[in-house]
Design a protein around this motif. Structure first.
Motif, mmCIF file in Angstrom:
data_model
loop_
_atom_site.group_PDB
_atom_site.id
_atom_site.type_symbol
_atom_site.label_atom_id
_atom_site.label_comp_id
_atom_site.label_asym_id
_atom_site.label_seq_id
_atom_site.Cartn_x
_atom_site.Cartn_y
_atom_site.Cartn_z
ATOM 1 N N GLU A 132 -11.330 8.625 -1.943
ATOM 2 C CA GLU A 132 -10.855 9.678 -1.048
ATOM 3 C C GLU A 132 -9.648 10.393 -1.630
ATOM 4 O OE1 GLU A 132 -9.380 10.241 3.609
ATOM 5 O OE2 GLU A 132 -9.943 8.260 2.847
ATOM 6 N N ALA A 133 -8.720 9.616 -2.218
ATOM 7 C CA ALA A 133 -7.529 10.222 -2.820
ATOM 8 C C ALA A 133 -7.911 11.108 -4.005
ATOM 9 C CB ALA A 133 -6.561 9.126 -3.266
ATOM 10 N N GLU B 65 -10.672 4.081 -0.662
ATOM 11 C CA GLU B 65 -9.424 4.843 -0.522
ATOM 12 C C GLU B 65 -9.081 5.586 -1.802
ATOM 13 O OE1 GLU B 65 -5.994 3.043 1.071
ATOM 14 O OE2 GLU B 65 -6.947 2.468 2.973
ATOM 15 N N MET B 66 -9.332 4.944 -2.951
ATOM 16 C CA MET B 66 -9.107 5.624 -4.226
ATOM 17 C C MET B 66 -10.035 6.826 -4.373
ATOM 18 S SD MET B 66 -8.718 2.371 -6.804
ATOM 19 C CE MET B 66 -7.433 1.136 -6.571
ATOM 20 N N ASN C 271 0.835 -1.207 0.000
ATOM 21 C CA ASN C 271 0.000 0.000 0.000
ATOM 22 C C ASN C 271 0.864 1.249 0.000
ATOM 23 O OD1 ASN C 271 -2.487 -1.250 -0.059
ATOM 24 N ND2 ASN C 271 -2.544 -1.527 2.150
ATOM 25 N N ILE D 108 -4.241 5.807 -6.264
ATOM 26 C CA ILE D 108 -4.605 6.006 -7.666
ATOM 27 C C ILE D 108 -3.570 5.360 -8.595
ATOM 28 C CG2 ILE D 108 -5.082 7.749 -9.444
ATOM 29 C CD1 ILE D 108 -7.219 7.591 -7.361
ATOM 30 N N ASN E 24 -9.450 14.336 -2.658
ATOM 31 C CA ASN E 24 -8.413 15.205 -2.096
ATOM 32 C C ASN E 24 -7.598 15.875 -3.190
ATOM 33 O OD1 ASN E 24 -9.189 14.586 0.510
ATOM 34 N ND2 ASN E 24 -7.694 12.930 0.727
ATOM 35 N N ALA E 25 -7.340 15.121 -4.275
ATOM 36 C CA ALA E 25 -6.590 15.682 -5.386
ATOM 37 C C ALA E 25 -7.376 16.806 -6.049
ATOM 38 C CB ALA E 25 -6.246 14.586 -6.393
ATOM 39 N N SER F 32 1.116 5.712 -0.587
ATOM 40 C CA SER F 32 0.393 6.923 -0.193
ATOM 41 C C SER F 32 -0.561 7.390 -1.280
ATOM 42 C CB SER F 32 1.393 8.039 0.133
ATOM 43 O OG SER F 32 2.225 8.297 -1.001
ATOM 44 N N ASN F 33 -0.410 6.861 -2.505
ATOM 45 C CA ASN F 33 -1.269 7.259 -3.613
ATOM 46 C C ASN F 33 -1.939 6.026 -4.235
ATOM 47 O OD1 ASN F 33 -2.581 8.519 -5.691
ATOM 48 N ND2 ASN F 33 -0.733 8.954 -6.893
#
Length: 464
Positions: free
Chosen positions: A456-457, A453-454, A326, A331, A460-461, A328-329
């Motif tokens: 959320e990322a 999680e994707m 896993n 995507i 945030n982006a 930090s990104n």
């Protein structure tokens, strides 16, 4: 009946012959859950008067001639033999939900219950205590696209009962139809190169190339092991948010990114020793080869003169995903999936797999074709298919449908995944050999968490 009125037997298609071989016999199990109790008379009337019974394959026995070749022989249907009733609850465990009870029932059907050959190869199991109908259709009669298109022709929209579900413009996430290619010199060179590479790898997979053993690996004989069935649920809107974070991405790219991330998560949980970074885990993806993607107009499918063909019209491609710890990104899983799928789209791997199967069947017979298909399954790790279903809520004989889920008979893979979307939600059925994957619900949760999680990322982006 006069002799001249007897319809001659019709030979099975090459794909149909493959799916009746002992090693590759496949039954599609489709569960439709209603919000209200099942109206048995209405279901029976709908089936008896449906377009399904206008198709000769659903009114025919599968027979073999003196040379062992399979044929369809027209017969009279005894409807009482095609409806299987279960009035009592499937489990006496009060903590078990209806959905879990139905999943357990289908998991048992996937291993222990072939369709009897002395009647046409379909059944309807009515699970009265759970408001669920399970349609069981032999894969020799058609593929998921054909059968789902036929089933939905019996349904109506909730918002307008005079209309059938919307299928126009839908695309299958695993379809080659609709690809727009610019045939410049550079693109042509890529097509030739990727086709050579992927076709060669496909052949090597049949012969000897095999995935490294992991806690997800199956193998010869695993198709006979007991199964468990779990469901991973995804919101289509969540997948669209992730798709928007990657330039020119598709829902298909997001799905395979989720699978890659979810498998990586599961391996970290289950493996006593962390797998090697970048470890390849190969799946087989089903690819619709019809000119039009997705669900089909059933009248065109039934028309033999139509360019849209009824039956089993799909190829397979090798779908490599890679173990990555896993990051930090999350995507990045989608970026890697998109890069791989873009290359696959430029190759002829899917039509090659379809044509080579036909050629082997023609030259060497169904037995060798079955052996080769069995080998490529044993040399890979999982199966994945994806069908985009109705966009709106629907009813079956006036009963609003809660969900539609599909899976098939077990394979030598320890894990097979079949995803079907309905009214903004995609349900992926995860059929697992329980001695290898004793906790498929954990695997399902890994997939669901990967998408969240994707999402959320991606959000945030967008904010930054």
């Amino acid at each position: 009946m006069a002799e001249e009125d007897i319809e001659p037997d019709q030979p099975l298609t090459p794909a149909g012959r493959l799916f009746v071989q002992p090693q590759m016999e496949q039954v599609i199990n489709c569960a439709i859950a209603g919000e209200h109790p099942i109206d048995v008379d209405a279901i029976r009337y709908e089936v008896q008067n449906s377009i399904m019974l206008k198709h000769p394959r659903f009114c025919s026995l599968m027979v073999r001639d003196s040379c062992g070749r399979e044929h369809w022989r027209k017969t009279q249907i005894e409807f009482s033999r095609h409806f299987i009733f279960r009035h009592e609850p499937l489990s006496h465990d009060p903590s078990l939900s209806d959905e879990d009870a139905v999943n357990d029932y289908i998991a048992d059907l996937s291993v222990y219950s072939p369709l009897p050959s002395d009647k046409p190869l379909w059944e309807v199991h009515l699970l009265m205590a759970h408001n669920t109908a399970v349609f069981r259709v032999h894969h020799a009669l058609g593929d998921g696209i054909s059968l789902m298109s036929m089933l939905l022709s019996c349904c109506r929209r909730v918002d307008d009962p005079s209309k059938t579900p919307t299928i126009a413009g839908l695309g299958s996430a695993s379809s080659t139809a609709g690809l727009r290619r610019r045939w410049g010199v550079r693109t042509l060179l890529k097509v030739v190169w990727y086709s050579l590479v992927y076709v060669l790898e496909f052949v090597l997979r049949i012969l000897w190339l095999r995935d490294k053993t992991t806690s997800l690996s199956g193998g010869a004989g695993v198709e006979l092991w007991p199964r468990r069935l779990a469901t991973a649920r995804f919101l289509i809107d969540d997948m669209k948010i992730v798709k928007g974070a990657v330039a020119n991405a598709t829902i298909n790219d997001v799905l395979f990114g989720v699978i890659s991330s979810g498998i990586s998560r599961y391996l970290e949980i289950r493996s006593s020793k962390a797998p090697q970074q970048g470890l390849q885990i190969t799946g087989l993806a089903m690819v619709n080869l019809r000119p039009q993607a997705g669900l089909q107009d059933i009248t065109k499918l039934m028309n033999s003169n139509s360019g849209t063909k009824w039956g089993n019209k799909f190829g397979i491609i090798l779908l490599p995903v890679y173990y990555h710890r896993n990051s930090s990104n999350p995507i990045q899983f989608v970026n890697r999936a998109k890069a791989m799928i873009d290359k696959k789209k430029l190759s002829i791997e899917a039509p090659f797999s379809y044509k080579i199967g036909d050629l082997v069947m023609l030259l060497f017979g169904a037995k060798l074709a079955s052996i080769l298909n069995y080998r490529i399954i044993c040399n890979t790790t999982f199966t994945i298919s994806n069908i985009i279903g109705p966009r709106e809520k629907i009813t079956l004989v006036g009963n609003p449908v809660k969900y539609i889920r599909a899976t098939s008979s077990s394979l030598p893979h320890a894990i097979t995944m079949h995803m079907l979307s309905y009214a903004g939600v995609a349900d992926m059925q995860i059929l697992a050999a329980k001695e290898i994957i004793p906790d498929p619900k954990v695997l399902a949760k890994c997939f669901e968490n990967a998408l969240l999680e994707m999402k959320e990322a991606a959000q945030n982006a967008n904010k930054s």
